[in-house]
Scaffold this active site. Structure first.
Site, PDB file in Angstrom:
ATOM      1  N   CYS A  68      27.644   0.793  26.969  1.00 28.07           N
ATOM      2  CA  CYS A  68      28.573   0.189  25.623  1.00 28.07           C
ATOM      3  C   CYS A  68      29.126   1.218  24.663  1.00 28.07           C
ATOM      4  O   CYS A  68      29.844   1.144  23.753  1.00 28.07           O
ATOM      5  CB  CYS A  68      27.774  -0.984  24.947  1.00 28.07           C
ATOM      6  SG  CYS A  68      27.028  -2.030  26.168  1.00 28.07           S
TER       7      CYS A  68
ATOM      8  N   HIS B  30      31.495  -2.052  18.656  1.00 25.12           N
ATOM      9  CA  HIS B  30      31.113  -2.631  19.889  1.00 25.12           C
ATOM     10  C   HIS B  30      30.452  -4.189  19.655  1.00 25.12           C
ATOM     11  O   HIS B  30      29.632  -4.406  18.779  1.00 25.12           O
ATOM     12  CB  HIS B  30      29.925  -1.920  20.666  1.00 25.12           C
ATOM     13  CG  HIS B  30      29.340  -2.646  21.840  1.00 25.12           C
ATOM     14  ND1 HIS B  30      30.035  -3.476  22.739  1.00 25.12           N
ATOM     15  CD2 HIS B  30      27.824  -2.865  22.031  1.00 25.12           C
ATOM     16  CE1 HIS B  30      29.176  -3.856  23.540  1.00 25.12           C
ATOM     17  NE2 HIS B  30      28.018  -3.579  23.398  1.00 25.12           N
TER      18      HIS B  30
ATOM     19  N   ASN C 184      29.716  -9.749  25.037  1.00 25.18           N
ATOM     20  CA  ASN C 184      29.419  -8.608  25.053  1.00 25.18           C
ATOM     21  C   ASN C 184      30.224  -8.050  26.439  1.00 25.18           C
ATOM     22  O   ASN C 184      29.657  -8.140  27.446  1.00 25.18           O
ATOM     23  CB  ASN C 184      28.026  -8.298  25.063  1.00 25.18           C
ATOM     24  CG  ASN C 184      27.776  -6.727  25.062  1.00 25.18           C
ATOM     25  OD1 ASN C 184      28.465  -5.842  25.449  1.00 25.18           O
ATOM     26  ND2 ASN C 184      26.411  -6.491  24.693  1.00 25.18           N
TER      27      ASN C 184
HETATM   28  O1  UT7 Z   1      25.418  -3.982  24.466  1.00 20.55           O
HETATM   29  C1  UT7 Z   1      24.273  -3.345  24.061  1.00 20.55           C
HETATM   30  C2  UT7 Z   1      23.656  -3.654  22.937  1.00 20.55           C
HETATM   31  N1  UT7 Z   1      23.223  -4.849  23.020  1.00 20.55           N
HETATM   32  C3  UT7 Z   1      22.665  -5.118  21.859  1.00 20.55           C
HETATM   33  O2  UT7 Z   1      22.859  -4.660  20.736  1.00 20.55           O
HETATM   34  C4  UT7 Z   1      21.757  -6.442  21.715  1.00 20.55           C
HETATM   35  C5  UT7 Z   1      20.800  -6.460  20.631  1.00 20.55           C
HETATM   36  N2  UT7 Z   1      20.157  -7.636  20.719  1.00 20.55           N
HETATM   37  C6  UT7 Z   1      20.146  -8.561  20.201  1.00 20.55           C
HETATM   38  O3  UT7 Z   1      21.424  -8.937  19.978  1.00 20.55           O
HETATM   39  C7  UT7 Z   1      19.392  -9.910  20.160  1.00 20.55           C
HETATM   40  O4  UT7 Z   1      17.999  -9.231  20.050  1.00 20.55           O
HETATM   41  C8  UT7 Z   1      19.280 -10.978  21.125  1.00 20.55           C
HETATM   42  C9  UT7 Z   1      20.797 -11.913  20.834  1.00 20.55           C
HETATM   43  C10 UT7 Z   1      19.351 -10.564  22.537  1.00 20.55           C
HETATM   44  C11 UT7 Z   1      18.015 -11.960  21.035  1.00 20.55           C
HETATM   45  O5  UT7 Z   1      17.957 -12.326  19.549  1.00 20.55           O
HETATM   46  P1  UT7 Z   1      16.578 -12.236  18.662  1.00 20.55           P
HETATM   47  O6  UT7 Z   1      16.724 -12.724  17.487  1.00 20.55           O
HETATM   48  O7  UT7 Z   1      16.323 -10.714  18.853  1.00 20.55           O
HETATM   49  O8  UT7 Z   1      15.486 -13.193  19.720  1.00 20.55           O
HETATM   50  P2  UT7 Z   1      14.316 -12.676  20.361  1.00 20.55           P
HETATM   51  O9  UT7 Z   1      14.428 -12.073  21.827  1.00 20.55           O
HETATM   52  O10 UT7 Z   1      13.361 -12.139  19.341  1.00 20.55           O
HETATM   53  O11 UT7 Z   1      13.720 -14.145  20.810  1.00 20.55           O
HETATM   54  C12 UT7 Z   1      13.219 -15.322  19.745  1.00 20.55           C
HETATM   55  C13 UT7 Z   1      12.808 -16.226  20.557  1.00 20.55           C
HETATM   56  C14 UT7 Z   1      11.915 -16.201  21.525  1.00 20.55           C
HETATM   57  O12 UT7 Z   1      11.095 -17.320  21.714  1.00 20.55           O
HETATM   58  P3  UT7 Z   1       9.585 -17.292  21.112  1.00 20.55           P
HETATM   59  O13 UT7 Z   1       9.107 -16.087  21.654  1.00 20.55           O
HETATM   60  O14 UT7 Z   1       9.759 -16.952  19.471  1.00 20.55           O
HETATM   61  O15 UT7 Z   1       9.034 -18.656  21.200  1.00 20.55           O
HETATM   62  C15 UT7 Z   1      12.711 -16.284  22.845  1.00 20.55           C
HETATM   63  O16 UT7 Z   1      11.989 -16.744  23.837  1.00 20.55           O
HETATM   64  O17 UT7 Z   1      14.072 -17.022  21.165  1.00 20.55           O
HETATM   65  C16 UT7 Z   1      13.816 -17.205  22.544  1.00 20.55           C
HETATM   66  N3  UT7 Z   1      14.928 -16.999  23.086  1.00 20.55           N
HETATM   67  C17 UT7 Z   1      16.252 -18.250  23.380  1.00 20.55           C
HETATM   68  N4  UT7 Z   1      15.983 -19.330  22.992  1.00 20.55           N
HETATM   69  C18 UT7 Z   1      16.919 -20.265  23.336  1.00 20.55           C
HETATM   70  C19 UT7 Z   1      15.666 -15.682  23.699  1.00 20.55           C
HETATM   71  N5  UT7 Z   1      16.766 -16.371  24.309  1.00 20.55           N
HETATM   72  C20 UT7 Z   1      16.939 -17.664  24.070  1.00 20.55           C
HETATM   73  C21 UT7 Z   1      18.072 -18.419  24.680  1.00 20.55           C
HETATM   74  N6  UT7 Z   1      17.989 -19.925  24.084  1.00 20.55           N
HETATM   75  N7  UT7 Z   1      19.179 -17.982  25.156  1.00 20.55           N
END
Ligand code: UT7
Length: 318
Positions: free
Chosen positions: A108, A245, A275
């Protein structure tokens, strides 16, 4: 060196958040509030070179030059059609021209790396017009059972034509990488296979530690914007747009807040495309161009970041 034209192409099939609810345990509310993404484009019968070709055709048309005028083709991609030949080589064949052509993979961060490489090559050669493309079919690498990642990615391509010119144009580009964080965002894994040694075939699909990449992104985007401003003696108020990005709207809002810049200056279109890795910046640039947002002399900053981990920024006088 300056950008004289933009172009883009995205496949027509739309994958909505509602559709993803059928595949994994997720919902539109979670995806929209955590990422800003509403839908993304998905290829059906087109591969990375087809998207790249269509984006390149539109950039050439907008530049009002012919394929034979191109001296260099660089395609930024981490999802090529094949290991061999390169996507750039495939474009060159389709255009039936003769020029230097190769692919660049900085994930990316690719498009900003591409600007650094192409402008450096232009500075040390007699190249007049260069075609730089970001093209990805990321859906090839998506694990459609992993709700952490399958909601994020889409397919698309964007292209620019760069001209060797005395005008100020691309003023300064900075690129960097941090290989010791490679574990945070991975895909692929080609098994060793020869008469003496064979490895099992590994899962090739995307794995990401989302929150680690999120923290990294907020940090390096802030740093790289500050760096290009310092190096070019530019005040942040002079920048009309930051074209970053398109990974997550929360990353961009946080950076706007940290830099004390109006959020409106951070162009966003990820709600429509998700993305698209190295394609996201040139797709956004082309959309802005078509909307008439980019005016002569305007200062803009492009920022890429992603797997590697890689990142980079460039300051452009449009
Ligand atoms: O392109 C290269 C660069 N990429 C990036 O910059 C991506 C950077 N990261 C992100 O954008 C975010 O970290 C994500 C969008 C991928 C995830 O968001 P987050 O706020 O960091 O969520 P998390 O991974 O900490 O997950 C929070 C909760 C978890 O549940 P528990 O453990 O709190 O019960 C996950 O299991 O949300 C849950 N979860 C979901 N729930 C519903 C993770 N994915 C989903 C989903 N739907 N699709």
């Amino acid at each position: 060196m300056r950008i004289i034209a933009t172009g883009s192409y995205t496949p027509s099939t739309v994958l909505t958040n509602d559709f993803l609810e059928e595949l994994v345990d997720t919902n539109d509310e979670w995806i929209t509030s955590r990422t800003g993404i509403k839908e993304r484009r998905v290829t059906t019968n087109e591969n990375t070179s087809d998207l790249a070709y269509n984006a390149a055709i539109s950039a050439l048309k907008n530049a009002d030059i012919a394929p034979k005028d191109i001296d260099l083709i660089v395609v930024c991609t981490c999802t090529p059609d094949a290991f061999l030949p390169s996507v750039a080589g495939m474009l060159q064949r389709k255009f039936d021209i003769s020029c230097m052509a190769f692919d660049l993979n900085a994930a990316c961060g690719g498009f900003v790396y591409g600007i650094k490489v192409v402008t450096s090559l232009m500075a040390s050669s007699s190249f007049k017009y260069c075609l730089l493309v970001g093209s990805e079919v990321l859906t090839k690498l998506v694990n459609w059972e992993d709700r952490n990642t399958c909601i994020l990615f889409g397919d698309g391509a964007g292209a620019v034509i760069l001209e060797n010119s005395d005008k100020k144009g691309i003023e300064y580009t900075y690129c960097d990488a941090k290989g010791d964080m490679d574990y945070a965002l991975k895909a692929g894994g080609v098994p060793l296979s020869n008469p003496f040694y064979k490895e099992d075939i590994k899962d090739y699909r995307i794995e990401m530690l989302g929150s680690e990449v999120f923290k990294f992104a907020v940090n390096v985007v802030y740093k790289s914007i500050t760096k290009v401003l310092e190096k070019t003696n530019t005040n942040i108020e002079e920048i009309s747009y930051f074209v970053c990005h398109q990974a997550n709207y929360r990353i961009l809002k946080k950076i706007a807040k940290d830099l004390k810049v109006d959020e409106e200056k951070f162009y966003m279109n990820l709600e429509k495309y998700g993305n698209t890795s190295s394609a996201s910046i040139p797709i956004a640039l082309d959309e802005m161009n078509r909307k008439g947002l980019l005016k002569d002399g305007m200062k803009i900053v492009l920022v890429g970041f992603g797997a590697g981990l890689t990142w980079g920024a460039t300051l452009i006088n449009w």
